[in-house]
Design a protein around this motif. Structure first.
Motif, PDB file in Angstrom:
ATOM      1  N   LEU A  32      -7.105   2.135  -5.317  1.00 53.46           N
ATOM      2  CA  LEU A  32      -7.096   3.042  -4.268  1.00 53.46           C
ATOM      3  C   LEU A  32      -8.514   2.033  -3.088  1.00 53.46           C
ATOM      4  O   LEU A  32      -8.424   2.733  -1.838  1.00 53.46           O
ATOM      5  CB  LEU A  32      -7.491   3.973  -4.817  1.00 53.46           C
ATOM      6  N   TRP A  33     -10.397   1.590  -3.911  1.00 51.94           N
ATOM      7  CA  TRP A  33     -10.837   0.922  -3.373  1.00 51.94           C
ATOM      8  C   TRP A  33     -10.573   0.036  -2.760  1.00 51.94           C
ATOM      9  O   TRP A  33     -11.470  -0.129  -1.820  1.00 51.94           O
ATOM     10  CB  TRP A  33     -12.056   1.431  -4.227  1.00 51.94           C
ATOM     11  N   ILE A  90       0.119   7.156  -6.914  1.00 48.80           N
ATOM     12  CA  ILE A  90      -1.010   7.699  -6.540  1.00 48.80           C
ATOM     13  C   ILE A  90      -0.549   8.941  -6.103  1.00 48.80           C
ATOM     14  O   ILE A  90      -1.335   9.848  -6.388  1.00 48.80           O
ATOM     15  CB  ILE A  90      -1.355   6.761  -5.279  1.00 48.80           C
ATOM     16  N   SER A  95      -7.793   3.572  -9.776  1.00 47.40           N
ATOM     17  CA  SER A  95      -8.269   3.581  -8.919  1.00 47.40           C
ATOM     18  C   SER A  95      -9.242   2.766  -8.398  1.00 47.40           C
ATOM     19  O   SER A  95     -10.395   2.421  -7.123  1.00 47.40           O
ATOM     20  CB  SER A  95      -9.895   4.368  -9.746  1.00 47.40           C
ATOM     21  N   SER A  99      -7.455  -0.972  -1.232  1.00 51.15           N
ATOM     22  CA  SER A  99      -7.283  -0.387  -0.100  1.00 51.15           C
ATOM     23  C   SER A  99      -8.124   0.510   1.210  1.00 51.15           C
ATOM     24  O   SER A  99      -8.044  -0.197   1.935  1.00 51.15           O
ATOM     25  CB  SER A  99      -6.219   0.909  -0.366  1.00 51.15           C
ATOM     26  N   THR A 149      -1.219  12.620  -8.219  1.00 49.98           N
ATOM     27  CA  THR A 149      -2.472  13.332  -7.690  1.00 49.98           C
ATOM     28  C   THR A 149      -2.214  14.739  -7.773  1.00 49.98           C
ATOM     29  O   THR A 149      -2.809  15.853  -8.065  1.00 49.98           O
ATOM     30  CB  THR A 149      -3.304  13.135  -5.881  1.00 49.98           C
ATOM     31  N   ALA A 189       1.209   4.180  -2.811  1.00 51.86           N
ATOM     32  CA  ALA A 189       0.714   5.654  -2.543  1.00 51.86           C
ATOM     33  C   ALA A 189       2.362   6.790  -3.202  1.00 51.86           C
ATOM     34  O   ALA A 189       1.870   7.358  -3.439  1.00 51.86           O
ATOM     35  CB  ALA A 189       0.959   5.293  -1.064  1.00 51.86           C
ATOM     36  N   ARG A 196       0.709  -1.211   0.381  1.00 51.96           N
ATOM     37  CA  ARG A 196       0.224  -0.179   0.228  1.00 51.96           C
ATOM     38  C   ARG A 196       0.773   0.665  -0.264  1.00 51.96           C
ATOM     39  O   ARG A 196      -0.022   2.292  -1.026  1.00 51.96           O
ATOM     40  CB  ARG A 196      -0.975   0.084   1.148  1.00 51.96           C
TER      41      ARG A 196
END
Length: 476
Positions: A368-369, A102, A365, A371, A106, A98, A94
């Motif tokens: 993320l969900w 991610i 996407s 996680s 972002t 990230a 994770r």
């Protein structure tokens, strides 16, 4: 706690927490292109219902995170909860995704949005030059990184100011729409269900896809959990911030969309490159130039919130031993995680200069969900295996079960609709497995590697005036 301890201080107030949640959820989307829901809902009434339901679902998720955040008081959000429940490797993966993609991606995308709309008033008849947009985006990242390194209070002051500014902008749009309706201009709202699917099966599919888009628009509701160690009185302020922030965002989203629908037809909304600009041209007249400024203010505050929480994620990962030690060090004078913040700011600047940055975020996407779903599963698992764990806040069992099913639905739906993105995201994620076993799990590294890392750490300590945070517990 004595004043001479080198630790991160609890300086985030309830108001700061609310501003952090609201400021990271509300970005440029509600101003630029709130069409994802309308594409699938197809009618005004169903679109507004989906926006409201998405807000309720997000609030349920945030309340579940409130239980996690007050029972596992370490900062780090998703990473900390997965680590506590499922162990090192899942948590490292994770963290790997990230920090590799991610977070910097972002931050870069939101910064580029800031650059685009901050320059728009100077280029009214054309798009701003890409080089100018990239330079302004990079400058904003460098500026906000410096502010976050300098002072937590300054970073939170920026968050407060720009969150307030974006709320005032949205309130102006809402009031403009309401005045338009009160003056009798309701023709666009006369048939609110027009366009809706009449076939029950198709209606369910359309509703599910619309919910998928709606829930993504509420992303950011869990960001306060990344900084719980710096939140004042987290047992009280974490749930309070959620209860205040989530209804504000939900009401703002529903009312802003109602204002748009009162002034713009659904067809025009789907075709408009920037819905708020079209709205402003019709309602604000000569003041329509202010809309790009609204978007710029919104995105600037969003960059600050993402950067602030990203630095804490890096710091916690280093404290656990999953990242180099230097990232767990904090400034002796400023009591901020300077190495972690500089790293996150620098990687975001690199992403800003990469033309394919927008492609990367599409791959994750599902991650993320997945996680978020793993964190809700962690909540249920910890209730089972560790019933003795202190839980100042304990949500009803039905809430995490409902939200976990919702997360599973989102992951499965996105996997079916975009299988190649899922495959690419999967392989990038598991690429962290060899890194974990070679760099984290192994106890024996070549002597020259150890010496190099030790020397680099000492040099950076001297350069940045940073030291390890004292391992002292502070009463909540």
């Amino acid at each position: 706690m004595s004043d001479d301890r080198v630790v991160l201080r609890r300086k985030i107030t309830l108001f700061n927490g609310v501003a952090l949640i609201v400021g990271t959820i509300i970005g440029s989307g509600i101003f630029v292109s709130p069409t994802g829901v309308l594409i699938y809902a197809k009618s005004i009434a169903l679109s507004l219902i989906v926006w409201a339901i998405s807000g309720v679902f997000s609030t349920i998720g945030a309340l579940c995170y409130a239980e996690l955040g007050t029972s596992i008081t370490r900062s780090g959000g998703d990473y900390a909860y997965i680590l506590e429940a499922f162990g090192d490797l899942p948590a490292f993966l994770r963290l790997w995704v990230a920090l590799l993609i991610i977070r910097p991606t972002t931050q870069a995308i939101v910064a580029l949005s800031f650059g685009e709309y901050a320059l728009k008033p100077f280029f009214p008849n054309c798009s701003p030059p890409k080089s100018a947009v990239s330079l302004l985006a990079a400058a904003s990242l460098c500026f906000l990184t410096a502010i976050n390194c300098f002072s937590v209070r300054w970073a939170m002051a920026i968050q407060n100011i720009f969150t307030t500014a974006k709320l005032l902008a949205l309130v102006s749009i809402i009031l403009g729409g309401l005045v338009h309706i009160l003056l009798g201009n309701t023709s666009y709202l006369a048939e609110p269900w027009k366009g809706s699917e009449t076939d029950p099966a198709r209606c369910m599919v359309s509703l599910s896809m619309a919910l998928f888009s709606g829930l993504f628009a509420y992303g950011g509701w869990n960001y306060l959990n990344f900084v719980t160690e710096e939140l004042k009185d987290p047992y009280r302020n974490l749930p309070r911030a959620i209860w205040i922030a989530m209804p504000i965002v939900t009401i703002i989203y529903v009312m802003a969309n109602l204002a748009y629908f009162a002034v713009i037809t659904p067809q025009e909304m789907l075709q408009s490159p920037a819905v708020a600009v079209t709205f402003g041209d019709r309602i604000f007249g000569s003041l329509s130039w202010s809309v790009p400024i609204f978007v710029a203010l919104s995105t600037f505050g969003g960059v600050n919130g993402i950067l602030f929480t990203s630095g804490r994620l890096l710091l916690i990962g280093s404290q656990v031993g999953h990242l180099p030690k230097i990232f767990s060090y904090i400034s002796v004078n400023r009591l901020t995680p300077i190495p972690a913040l500089i790293f996150m700011g620098a990687t975001s600047v690199v992403m800003v200069c990469w033309s394919d940055v927008y492609i990367l975020i599409n791959y994750f996407s599902q991650v993320l969900w997945f996680s978020v779903g793993a964190c809700i599963a962690a909540l249920l698992y910890l209730r089972w295996v560790r019933p003795e764990l202190p839980r100042p806040i304990k949500v009803h069992l039905s809430l995490p079960i409902i939200f976990l099913l919702c997360c599973a639905f989102l992951v499965i739906t996105s996997t079916i609709s975009e299988p190649m993105n899922t495959v690419i995201a999967f392989f990038i994620t598991i690429s962290g497995v060899p890194i974990y076993y070679l760099c984290v799990k192994t106890e024996k590294r070549p002597l020259y590697v150890e010496k190099t890392m030790r020397g680099l750490t000492i040099w950076l300590q001297k350069l940045l005036a940073v030291v390890p945070q004292e391992n002292l517990e502070e009463d909540l």
